[in-house]
Design a protein around this motif. Structure first.
Motif, PDB file in Angstrom:
ATOM      1  N   SER A   1       0.770  -1.245   0.040  1.00  0.00           N
ATOM      2  CA  SER A   1      -0.089  -0.103  -0.110  1.00  0.00           C
ATOM      3  C   SER A   1       0.942   1.174   0.026  1.00  0.00           C
ATOM      4  O   SER A   1       0.320   2.479   0.398  1.00  0.00           O
TER       5      SER A   1
ATOM      6  N   GLU B   1       0.166  -6.138  -6.297  1.00  0.00           N
ATOM      7  CA  GLU B   1       0.273  -4.712  -7.117  1.00  0.00           C
ATOM      8  C   GLU B   1       1.626  -4.871  -7.639  1.00  0.00           C
ATOM      9  O   GLU B   1       2.710  -5.314  -7.224  1.00  0.00           O
TER      10      GLU B   1
ATOM     11  N   TYR C   1     -11.026   0.377  -3.810  1.00  0.00           N
ATOM     12  CA  TYR C   1     -10.544  -0.623  -4.740  1.00  0.00           C
ATOM     13  C   TYR C   1     -11.775  -1.950  -4.929  1.00  0.00           C
ATOM     14  O   TYR C   1     -11.894  -2.424  -5.773  1.00  0.00           O
ATOM     15  N   HIS C   2     -11.857  -2.519  -3.625  1.00  0.00           N
ATOM     16  CA  HIS C   2     -12.647  -3.672  -3.681  1.00  0.00           C
ATOM     17  C   HIS C   2     -14.282  -3.337  -4.057  1.00  0.00           C
ATOM     18  O   HIS C   2     -14.470  -4.305  -4.615  1.00  0.00           O
TER      19      HIS C   2
ATOM     20  N   THR D   1     -14.871  -1.236  -6.635  1.00  0.00           N
ATOM     21  CA  THR D   1     -14.637  -1.594  -7.937  1.00  0.00           C
ATOM     22  C   THR D   1     -14.471  -3.117  -8.590  1.00  0.00           C
ATOM     23  O   THR D   1     -15.022  -3.319  -9.604  1.00  0.00           O
TER      24      THR D   1
ATOM     25  N   MET E   1      -4.226   5.513  -3.609  1.00  0.00           N
ATOM     26  CA  MET E   1      -4.965   4.196  -4.038  1.00  0.00           C
ATOM     27  C   MET E   1      -4.241   4.015  -5.568  1.00  0.00           C
ATOM     28  O   MET E   1      -4.692   3.195  -6.159  1.00  0.00           O
TER      29      MET E   1
ATOM     30  N   ARG F   1      -2.866   0.544  -6.302  1.00  0.00           N
ATOM     31  CA  ARG F   1      -4.124  -0.677  -6.649  1.00  0.00           C
ATOM     32  C   ARG F   1      -4.804  -0.544  -8.054  1.00  0.00           C
ATOM     33  O   ARG F   1      -5.065  -1.372  -8.744  1.00  0.00           O
ATOM     34  N   PHE F   2      -5.212   0.901  -8.438  1.00  0.00           N
ATOM     35  CA  PHE F   2      -5.848   1.068  -9.560  1.00  0.00           C
ATOM     36  C   PHE F   2      -5.067   0.990 -10.872  1.00  0.00           C
ATOM     37  O   PHE F   2      -5.459   0.775 -11.946  1.00  0.00           O
TER      38      PHE F   2
ATOM     39  N   LEU G   1      -5.113  -2.744 -11.638  1.00  0.00           N
ATOM     40  CA  LEU G   1      -6.267  -2.951 -12.175  1.00  0.00           C
ATOM     41  C   LEU G   1      -6.623  -2.482 -13.776  1.00  0.00           C
ATOM     42  O   LEU G   1      -6.853  -3.450 -14.489  1.00  0.00           O
TER      43      LEU G   1
END
Length: 361
Positions: free
Chosen positions: A151, A177, A277-278, A280, A302, A305-306, A309
């Motif tokens: 993170s 990630e 995140y979750h 999404t 964030m 994380r994105f 994704l």
């Protein structure tokens, strides 16, 4: 157990993840990893972490509870709903563990394998992260990770030495990630396997079995669902509501909903607005149109994380800054595209998980 997988030995496997708090993603990723391992024929237990709070913290909590009783009651209702979910869906080991506990030897002897993951259990800025989440108490051949997150983009210099030592002692390393993989490479010289968040290991049909009907008055008609962990985008939400002519269901207004009720809310939504995140991820699983907003808050961002994704699923066109002027695309459903990509990546991540289980035999 999946077809084509024959197991000679069933193992006892301990999961190391956060077990306190009332975070939807935290509880649901825990359940997902548990179930993905269970279907390979193993016994799986999540090991509760025991945290020692200071007297100052306890006094502060007590004072806050007296000053804002309404908020305290709402928080207790949420805690109760999460406890009901835990009791129904999560298999916890009978004893808690704290760092450097004498009980760690007993724990190591009981389990055949420990898996650290998922969630932000390697976040160096978290007061709850310690050597337990790197399985320092366990024999080295019993250590593996599945999709943990740092993170952060950079490990603070004060933590580099301990993190490097802990990571080097884990034979099977995976991460959630892209930036996390870079951190592991810098600290250890090793290439960690990039794998999906555990929530993506289960199919929409499997999640449907967990969904719980809610008593929400708007759940029987189309609605826009919102959940922002940072500051709300009030003006943007009003604008979207005006354009779509749909009522808005704000998850913060139904604070006491349990994780299985949360799933039902996402499943029934016509459109999802979030910085989570979750949220999404579950929008993608249930093939729901979604719009991702930058999180407005202090602390860790964030973006990593994105970023990952987007690397997997190319979701840039669902970011608010890229879609705000294209109102016709707001309710566009890209579910078929996401589903096909998820299926292929799921199989790859499950193969990694199976390799951990086979390696430890």
């Amino acid at each position: 157990m999946r077809a084509g997988c024959f197991r000679v030995i069933d193992m006892k496997i301990g999961l190391l993840t956060f077990t306190d708090g009332t975070n939807y993603g935290q509880r649901l990723q825990n359940y997902a990893l548990q179930e993905a391992i269970r279907r390979e024929g193993h016994e799986v237990f999540t090991i509760k972490q025991k945290h020692i709070y200071s007297k100052k913290h306890m006094i502060k909590e007590a004072v806050n509870g007296m000053v804002n009783r309404k908020k305290k009651l709402a928080e207790q209702a949420r805690i109760n709903s999460f406890e009901r979910f835990n009791n129904r869906y999560i298999s916890f080991y009978e004893k808690e563990i704290e760092e450097n506990s004498e009980y760690s030897v007993e724990l190591n002897n009981y389990f055949d394998l420990f898996i650290a993951g998922s969630d932000q259990i390697w976040n160096p800025n978290s007061p709850f992260v310690n050597s337990n989440f790197f399985m320092e108490f366990a024999d080295k051949h019993k250590r593996a990770s599945y999709a943990p997150s740092f993170s952060v983009d950079i490990i603070p210099e004060s933590s580099c030495k301990s993190f490097a030592s802990w990571l080097k002692a884990i034979p099977a390393l995976s991460i959630r990630e892209l930036r996390g993989a870079n951190i592991i490479k810098a600290l250890t010289g090793r290439d960690a396997k990039l794998v999906l968040d555990p929530t993506l290991l289960l199919t929409a049909e499997e999640w449907n079995a967990v969904c719980k009907k809610t008593a929400s008055s708007v759940s029987n008609s189309p609605y826009v669902l919102t959940l922002f962990l940072g500051e709300e985008y009030e003006n943007e939400i009003k604008y979207i509501q005006e354009k779509t002519k749909l009522p808005v269901l704000t998850l913060k207004d139904i604070y006491s909903f349990s994780p299985d009720e949360f799933l039902q809310c996402v499943k029934e939504a016509k459109l999802v607005l979030t910085d989570s995140y979750h949220v999404t991820v579950f929008s993608m699983i249930f093939s729901k149109p979604f719009i991702v907003f930058d999180r407005r808050s202090k602390g860790s961002g964030m973006s990593s994380r994105f970023e990952t994704l987007d690397y997997y699923f190319d979701i840039k066109n669902r970011f608010w800054n890229n879609i705000k002027d294209d109102t016709c695309s707001w309710l566009k459903n890209d579910g078929i595209s996401y589903s096909s990509k998820i299926e292929g990546l799921r199989e790859e991540s499950l193969r990694y998980l199976l390799s951990i289980l086979n390696f430890s035999l």
